[in-house]
Design a protein around this motif. Sequence first.
Motif, PDB file in Angstrom:
ATOM      1  N   GLU A 164       0.770  -1.298  -0.131  1.00 59.59           N
ATOM      2  CA  GLU A 164       0.064   0.062   0.011  1.00 59.59           C
ATOM      3  C   GLU A 164       0.943   1.230  -0.038  1.00 59.59           C
ATOM      4  O   GLU A 164       0.898   2.113   0.844  1.00 59.59           O
ATOM      5  CB  GLU A 164      -0.898  -0.024   1.163  1.00 59.59           C
ATOM      6  CG  GLU A 164      -1.889  -1.047   1.307  1.00 59.59           C
ATOM      7  CD  GLU A 164      -2.962  -1.042   2.344  1.00 59.59           C
ATOM      8  OE1 GLU A 164      -2.710  -0.347   3.268  1.00 59.59           O
ATOM      9  OE2 GLU A 164      -3.924  -1.778   2.419  1.00 59.59           O
ATOM     10  N   TRP A 335     -14.993   0.393   9.220  1.00 58.41           N
ATOM     11  CA  TRP A 335     -15.193   0.446   7.774  1.00 58.41           C
ATOM     12  C   TRP A 335     -16.459  -0.439   7.350  1.00 58.41           C
ATOM     13  O   TRP A 335     -16.892  -1.304   8.185  1.00 58.41           O
ATOM     14  CB  TRP A 335     -14.003  -0.426   7.118  1.00 58.41           C
ATOM     15  CG  TRP A 335     -12.595   0.156   7.397  1.00 58.41           C
ATOM     16  CD1 TRP A 335     -12.427   1.476   7.148  1.00 58.41           C
ATOM     17  CD2 TRP A 335     -11.415  -0.244   7.353  1.00 58.41           C
ATOM     18  NE1 TRP A 335     -11.045   1.999   6.887  1.00 58.41           N
ATOM     19  CE2 TRP A 335     -10.309   0.782   7.116  1.00 58.41           C
ATOM     20  CE3 TRP A 335     -10.796  -1.606   7.538  1.00 58.41           C
ATOM     21  CZ2 TRP A 335      -9.186   0.466   7.148  1.00 58.41           C
ATOM     22  CZ3 TRP A 335      -9.436  -1.629   7.446  1.00 58.41           C
ATOM     23  CH2 TRP A 335      -8.523  -0.710   7.213  1.00 58.41           C
ATOM     24  N   ILE A 421      -2.097   2.066  13.730  1.00 58.02           N
ATOM     25  CA  ILE A 421      -2.998   3.233  13.987  1.00 58.02           C
ATOM     26  C   ILE A 421      -3.800   2.863  15.075  1.00 58.02           C
ATOM     27  O   ILE A 421      -4.440   3.880  15.719  1.00 58.02           O
ATOM     28  CB  ILE A 421      -3.660   3.516  12.818  1.00 58.02           C
ATOM     29  CG1 ILE A 421      -4.415   4.859  12.841  1.00 58.02           C
ATOM     30  CG2 ILE A 421      -4.921   2.563  12.385  1.00 58.02           C
ATOM     31  CD1 ILE A 421      -4.665   5.539  11.562  1.00 58.02           C
TER      32      ILE A 421
HETATM   33  C1  BGP Z   1      -3.897  -2.627   6.192  1.00 53.79           C
HETATM   34  C2  BGP Z   1      -2.513  -2.568   6.231  1.00 53.79           C
HETATM   35  C3  BGP Z   1      -2.306  -3.660   7.438  1.00 53.79           C
HETATM   36  C4  BGP Z   1      -3.314  -3.564   8.667  1.00 53.79           C
HETATM   37  C5  BGP Z   1      -4.874  -3.375   8.109  1.00 53.79           C
HETATM   38  C6  BGP Z   1      -5.582  -3.361   9.326  1.00 53.79           C
HETATM   39  O1  BGP Z   1      -4.409  -1.405   5.322  1.00 53.79           O
HETATM   40  O2  BGP Z   1      -1.694  -3.019   5.184  1.00 53.79           O
HETATM   41  O3  BGP Z   1      -0.811  -3.470   7.968  1.00 53.79           O
HETATM   42  O4  BGP Z   1      -2.767  -2.547   9.288  1.00 53.79           O
HETATM   43  O5  BGP Z   1      -4.731  -2.491   7.242  1.00 53.79           O
HETATM   44  O6  BGP Z   1      -5.572  -2.037   9.794  1.00 53.79           O
HETATM   45  P1  BGP Z   1      -5.609  -1.775  11.257  1.00 53.79           P
HETATM   46  O7  BGP Z   1      -5.190  -2.990  11.842  1.00 53.79           O
HETATM   47  O8  BGP Z   1      -5.032  -0.301  11.410  1.00 53.79           O
HETATM   48  O9  BGP Z   1      -7.337  -1.553  11.529  1.00 53.79           O
END
Ligand code: BGP
Length: 459
Positions: A164, A335, A421
Amino acid sequence: MFYQFPEDFYWGGASSALQTEGSDSSRGKTIFDVFYNLAPNRFFDGVGPNKLADFYHRYKEDISLYKAVGHNSHRTSISWARLIPDGDGDVDQEAVVYYHEVIDEFKRQGVTLIMNLMHFDMPAALQAKGGFENREVVDAYVRYAKICFELFGDKVKLWATFNEPIVTPEGGYLYDFHYPNVVDFKRAVQVSYNMIIAHAAAVKVFHQVVDGGEICTILNITPIYPRSDNPKDVAAARIADLIFVRSFLDPVLLGQWNAELVEFLGEHDLLPVGLPEDKQLIAANRVDFIGLNYYQPRRVKAKEHVPHPESVLLPESFFDYYEMQGRRMNTSRGWEIYPKAIYDMLMTIKNEYGNVKCYIAENGMGIQQEDQFRGADGVIDDTYRIAFYKEHLRYVHQAISEGVNCFGYHIWTPIDNWSMINAYKNRYGVIEFNPQTGERKLKRSGSWFKELVDANGFD
Ligand code: BGP
């Protein structure tokens, strides 16, 4: 109906070095160590990227767990800052030994590796030099890539340049969720441009160094849906599509920048600075296959209010987001759950990008406070996750039956892991991880995933 998948389908999961390894060894600092130290409670709940699940010491056990949930393939990354602590200086020999051992273990256990070079985790020393805004850092990345290919290219044949890549400009230069957390559209465009150059230069070196290998990049080309057929909504969605989807997809798959995007950037004084030879580099170094991450769609409508002329320029200066009524993940991000988008994304690759070989490189369902779903037998009863996978896999199956060249499906993620995050808030694993005790334990979805792989399909 039984959804049968092609023979030799890649079933597996994705993870990243920074989110799993832990750093109680000699790893160099990354931007996330810097960010964490600046604001340990802003995103991270006081849990930084140091100890974590300790894949660094427990990799044999964790690879066995991947096997236990049926995986025949896995994507993870090398930590640039572990291999080269300051990003462009000496190679750490302990790290070389470590990655050889990890790669050997994957092989010993019969799990095919797709090795990624960078999963957001820029070495801090290089960010201090401007990160990807600085063309010297592009050179440092290409040097790092070459070192990886030379060291490990005999053993690993499938590689990725980035996970990404758009998240680096989005998080660090537009929306303030990754270090260096500035907000500047023009700088974000420059970072994107330089990452595409870094990518293409790495692809070039890869084919010079690794015999019989294939290389991809992994993009989150979330489909963009307009609110209505009204031409204003459609035009707004097109701008979002150019910025968030075509920006990386066109150069890596078609070998050229999207002309409409270039025109748009020109109109708004956002064009990046490049070198005359860049065009040729991009044209000559397309990927062999592509990895696609999918979680949720973007939904866009025409702007309701003309932005104030002095407001900070952002992508959202040209469109508004809107939310659909519907299902959402119970995570810190909320999401939307919309499985059909995975089909739309795959059909875009088939219809507009020459049906290049592709695989789903991440798809998964996050949940907060998953403990509430623990059954009497002590196992997390995540039937919602099984339903989520089935809904998405039906669409992957449909796309394959309509001719999409998709060779695999990787979940995010086998074992609950730390996020850049939200630390341990959102749990995605089919294997539970207890950050207090370090214990790992299969969830119900883990057992289901094994059955899925054994049958190479599901009812
Ligand atoms: C994707 C990233 C992952 C992971 C995932 C879930 O975009 O490639 O590294 O972080 O998202 O996100 P999160 O765990 O922050 O909710």
